[in-house]
Each structure stands twice: as structure tokens, then as C-alpha cells.
Motif scaffolding. Sequence first.
Motif, PDB file in Angstrom:
ATOM      1  N   GLN A 154      -7.026  12.349 -12.604  1.00  0.00           N
ATOM      2  CA  GLN A 154      -6.851  11.957 -11.206  1.00  0.00           C
ATOM      3  C   GLN A 154      -6.073  10.645 -11.093  1.00  0.00           C
ATOM      4  O   GLN A 154      -5.202  10.501 -10.229  1.00  0.00           O
ATOM      5  CB  GLN A 154      -8.219  11.827 -10.529  1.00  0.00           C
ATOM      6  CG  GLN A 154      -8.907  13.159 -10.272  1.00  0.00           C
ATOM      7  CD  GLN A 154     -10.331  12.994  -9.774  1.00  0.00           C
ATOM      8  OE1 GLN A 154     -11.077  12.134 -10.267  1.00  0.00           O
ATOM      9  NE2 GLN A 154     -10.728  13.799  -8.800  1.00  0.00           N
TER      10      GLN A 154
ATOM     11  N   GLU B 175      -2.394  11.283 -11.742  1.00  0.00           N
ATOM     12  CA  GLU B 175      -1.724  11.899 -10.583  1.00  0.00           C
ATOM     13  C   GLU B 175      -1.413  10.856  -9.512  1.00  0.00           C
ATOM     14  O   GLU B 175      -0.333  10.872  -8.907  1.00  0.00           O
ATOM     15  CB  GLU B 175      -2.612  13.005 -10.001  1.00  0.00           C
ATOM     16  CG  GLU B 175      -2.720  14.231 -10.895  1.00  0.00           C
ATOM     17  CD  GLU B 175      -3.693  15.259 -10.338  1.00  0.00           C
ATOM     18  OE1 GLU B 175      -4.213  15.031  -9.213  1.00  0.00           O
ATOM     19  OE2 GLU B 175      -3.932  16.286 -11.000  1.00  0.00           O
ATOM     20  N   LEU B 176      -2.343   9.933  -9.276  1.00  0.00           N
ATOM     21  CA  LEU B 176      -2.114   8.867  -8.297  1.00  0.00           C
ATOM     22  C   LEU B 176      -1.016   7.917  -8.766  1.00  0.00           C
ATOM     23  O   LEU B 176      -0.210   7.445  -7.970  1.00  0.00           O
ATOM     24  CB  LEU B 176      -3.416   8.085  -8.055  1.00  0.00           C
ATOM     25  CG  LEU B 176      -4.539   8.855  -7.353  1.00  0.00           C
ATOM     26  CD1 LEU B 176      -5.821   8.039  -7.358  1.00  0.00           C
ATOM     27  CD2 LEU B 176      -4.138   9.194  -5.913  1.00  0.00           C
TER      28      LEU B 176
ATOM     29  N   GLU C  33       1.558   8.651 -10.447  1.00  0.00           N
ATOM     30  CA  GLU C  33       2.866   9.274 -10.226  1.00  0.00           C
ATOM     31  C   GLU C  33       3.379   9.006  -8.809  1.00  0.00           C
ATOM     32  O   GLU C  33       4.584   9.056  -8.557  1.00  0.00           O
ATOM     33  CB  GLU C  33       2.781  10.777 -10.481  1.00  0.00           C
ATOM     34  CG  GLU C  33       2.575  11.136 -11.956  1.00  0.00           C
ATOM     35  CD  GLU C  33       2.459  12.638 -12.163  1.00  0.00           C
ATOM     36  OE1 GLU C  33       2.486  13.374 -11.147  1.00  0.00           O
ATOM     37  OE2 GLU C  33       2.349  13.063 -13.328  1.00  0.00           O
ATOM     38  N   GLN C  34       2.467   8.700  -7.878  1.00  0.00           N
ATOM     39  CA  GLN C  34       2.855   8.413  -6.499  1.00  0.00           C
ATOM     40  C   GLN C  34       3.191   6.943  -6.282  1.00  0.00           C
ATOM     41  O   GLN C  34       3.602   6.562  -5.183  1.00  0.00           O
ATOM     42  CB  GLN C  34       1.722   8.832  -5.548  1.00  0.00           C
ATOM     43  CG  GLN C  34       1.371  10.312  -5.633  1.00  0.00           C
ATOM     44  CD  GLN C  34       0.171  10.656  -4.767  1.00  0.00           C
ATOM     45  OE1 GLN C  34       0.075  10.238  -3.611  1.00  0.00           O
ATOM     46  NE2 GLN C  34      -0.758  11.433  -5.320  1.00  0.00           N
ATOM     47  N   GLY C  35       2.999   6.117  -7.316  1.00  0.00           N
ATOM     48  CA  GLY C  35       3.353   4.704  -7.218  1.00  0.00           C
ATOM     49  C   GLY C  35       2.130   3.807  -7.188  1.00  0.00           C
ATOM     50  O   GLY C  35       1.015   4.238  -6.895  1.00  0.00           O
TER      51      GLY C  35
ATOM     52  N   GLU D  33       1.306   1.468  -5.150  1.00  0.00           N
ATOM     53  CA  GLU D  33       0.682   1.257  -3.841  1.00  0.00           C
ATOM     54  C   GLU D  33      -0.423   2.280  -3.598  1.00  0.00           C
ATOM     55  O   GLU D  33      -1.495   1.947  -3.072  1.00  0.00           O
ATOM     56  CB  GLU D  33       1.739   1.340  -2.732  1.00  0.00           C
ATOM     57  CG  GLU D  33       1.188   1.026  -1.349  1.00  0.00           C
ATOM     58  CD  GLU D  33       2.258   1.007  -0.274  1.00  0.00           C
ATOM     59  OE1 GLU D  33       1.891   0.992   0.916  1.00  0.00           O
ATOM     60  OE2 GLU D  33       3.467   1.016  -0.619  1.00  0.00           O
ATOM     61  N   THR D  34      -0.165   3.515  -3.988  1.00  0.00           N
ATOM     62  CA  THR D  34      -1.179   4.564  -3.858  1.00  0.00           C
ATOM     63  C   THR D  34      -2.293   4.375  -4.868  1.00  0.00           C
ATOM     64  O   THR D  34      -3.491   4.488  -4.532  1.00  0.00           O
ATOM     65  CB  THR D  34      -0.538   5.947  -4.046  1.00  0.00           C
ATOM     66  OG1 THR D  34       0.463   6.142  -3.041  1.00  0.00           O
ATOM     67  CG2 THR D  34      -1.586   7.056  -3.938  1.00  0.00           C
ATOM     68  N   LEU D  35      -1.939   4.079  -6.110  1.00  0.00           N
ATOM     69  CA  LEU D  35      -2.935   3.929  -7.169  1.00  0.00           C
ATOM     70  C   LEU D  35      -3.886   2.768  -6.879  1.00  0.00           C
ATOM     71  O   LEU D  35      -5.108   2.881  -7.066  1.00  0.00           O
ATOM     72  CB  LEU D  35      -2.229   3.700  -8.507  1.00  0.00           C
ATOM     73  CG  LEU D  35      -3.116   3.575  -9.749  1.00  0.00           C
ATOM     74  CD1 LEU D  35      -3.919   4.850  -9.978  1.00  0.00           C
ATOM     75  CD2 LEU D  35      -2.260   3.249 -10.978  1.00  0.00           C
ATOM     76  N   ASP D  36      -3.351   1.658  -6.394  1.00  0.00           N
ATOM     77  CA  ASP D  36      -4.175   0.465  -6.164  1.00  0.00           C
ATOM     78  C   ASP D  36      -5.231   0.677  -5.081  1.00  0.00           C
ATOM     79  O   ASP D  36      -6.200  -0.088  -4.996  1.00  0.00           O
ATOM     80  CB  ASP D  36      -3.295  -0.730  -5.791  1.00  0.00           C
ATOM     81  CG  ASP D  36      -2.461  -1.241  -6.962  1.00  0.00           C
ATOM     82  OD1 ASP D  36      -2.691  -0.769  -8.093  1.00  0.00           O
ATOM     83  OD2 ASP D  36      -1.577  -2.089  -6.736  1.00  0.00           O
ATOM     84  N   GLN D  37      -5.073   1.705  -4.271  1.00  0.00           N
ATOM     85  CA  GLN D  37      -6.041   1.954  -3.203  1.00  0.00           C
ATOM     86  C   GLN D  37      -7.417   2.373  -3.737  1.00  0.00           C
ATOM     87  O   GLN D  37      -8.412   2.285  -3.018  1.00  0.00           O
ATOM     88  CB  GLN D  37      -5.503   3.024  -2.250  1.00  0.00           C
ATOM     89  CG  GLN D  37      -4.324   2.544  -1.407  1.00  0.00           C
ATOM     90  CD  GLN D  37      -3.773   3.638  -0.512  1.00  0.00           C
ATOM     91  OE1 GLN D  37      -4.392   4.680  -0.307  1.00  0.00           O
ATOM     92  NE2 GLN D  37      -2.590   3.411   0.041  1.00  0.00           N
TER      93      GLN D  37
END
Length: 318
Positions: free
Chosen positions: A226, A229-230, A232-234, A236-240
Motif C-alpha cells: 500500500q 502504491e501511494l 507512485e503518486q508522489g 504529497e500523497t504518501l505524506d498524508q
Amino acid sequence: MAKRKKGRDVHGIVLLNKPLGVSSNHALQTVKRLFNANKAGHTGALDPEASGLLPICLGEATKFSQLLLESDKSYQTRAYLGEVRSTGDSEGEVIRTAEVPALSDSQLADIINRFIGDVEQVPPMFSALKLDGKPLYELARKGMSEAEAKAIAEKKRRVIKIHSLTLDARPSDHELDLTVHCSKGTYIRTLVEDIGDAIGCGAYVAKLHRIQTGPYQGTDMLTLEQLAELAEQGFETLDQVLLPIESAVPGWPKVEICVEEAKRILNGQSLRTSLEDAASVQLWAADSARQQLLGVGQVSDGVLKPVRLLNIPLQLAD
């Protein structure tokens, strides 16, 4: 010349669901790489053959790793009765077998309840505890006899606390599913072996899954897949998915100070205060618009002292 940092200044805590067959350090390095973090640490290793909650601290959150390491933990485990294995889990060689006595649920509960409270444990030889600078598992793998191994492990005898221990299910005549809530330093393999000895047939850990560490629950975990996958979106998305540093100490009183006082605290100075004594408090700076965590401190005899400060620039207005 200052050492150049490798990676991002990213701060927070990831609740990882460590998979089977992966060491805690490998899981840590994978998460660190996904976040491209300059610093990371975990909060208490799980054996490769155990799964479940492994909080990973990134950046300045690593200053709270020790607090989480020393916190209580909870596990779900399956005990396999009638066999004793060299490592205390399914990876070891069978060294003894015995017939499993026919016991009712109430008889089993009586035995299990003996292990609630303060319990003496001898750590398993296949553990990371050290003797004369060498991990016990290295000594265990040198082919010493069971008697020699037990004599060495005996030197590391300790008292731990089992807060609760419940029998959840009996999948078969040889299996018990248990949930354990315990203090730091508890070896579930040793607990299961001791329960097996009390039953009269021996036992080993067939499955082990951690479901709680300090304030964190396993219901909020993320897998490595998981996180990948996050990623791969960058970033900004992963840090959430990062939990804030203060989530590690949710029950500590919160002390707010102004920006000028914050600058003094960050310089290691103490402040006079009318607050009641407190062994541990969260230290926050506040301006008219926002707040910023500075670290943790203590209040004693009318003095607020910093104890552990975060190396994060003050971002508030004077």
C-alpha cells in the motif's frame, strides 16, 4: 564541514503491518526509501516469522522511538501444544513431544490465569538480547546443548508484567488462540512455552501477530504494498498517511508558550511557570494563527524545563 543529509526532512510516524518473512530492519529500510527520509527508526523489532504493527518513526519522530519501545504491547498468538521446538516457534527443530491432556475450557482458563500479573521469564536463546556483547541467537547457533543454552539464557532472567491474557479459541486439540497485553520486554515464545509446561505437554508459537504498541492500534496499519502504491503518486500523497509526532504521547499534558518563550526553550533555557508539577508535558509554541510542537519537557517547583527538543525550525510569527 557539516555532514550532508541524504533524503528529505520528513517527520512523522507510519503504522506498518510488517509481513511474515521480513526482518524489522528490512521493513524499516524499505519504508525509509519509499519516503526518501533522511532518518528513520522502528520502535521494537518483530521476529521475521511474526507479523503486525511496527510503528516506524521518520525524521525528528525518531526522538520518540525509545518511548514507544518501552510502552506496553498486545499480540495475538497461536500456541501449538504437544511439541517443544528449539527456537520456540515453527522454524525450530522438534526437541520434545508429549500427549496433550484433555482439558475443559475452564481448566485451561485456570492455568492461563496463573500467568497474569508479574511473571519471571527466561528469554529464549534465539533472541537479540546480548551476553558479553554477543546476541544470544549467535551463541545458540554454535551447536551448544540445550542445557548449556538454558544456563546462558538464565543469566538474563527478568520480571515482566502480563496485563491480560485471554483464550480466544481452540481451533484443534493441539491449538490455542490467545490475546496477550503485556509490558515491554515480554517474550511471547517464552510465555507460550511456559503455558505448555503448565499444561504438561509443552508448546511453541505457531503464529504471532502484534496488534498494539503504546497508543497505536493495528486497525490503522498499512502494508508495504500500500505504501509503495501511494509513493507512485508522489510524496504529497504518501505524506498524508504520516501520523503527527505528538500522537506518540497523547496522554501527556499540553503546555503552550509564546514565540519569545519558545526561542528561549529552543536555546535550552528554562521558564518560570505557575503550572502544577508534571513529569512529562508536550511543549507547544503558539502565535495568533497556529501552533508548533517544540518537543517535550517537565514542570518541577515552578520551573518548565525542556527535556527533548525537535530539530525543526520555528515557523511561527513573532
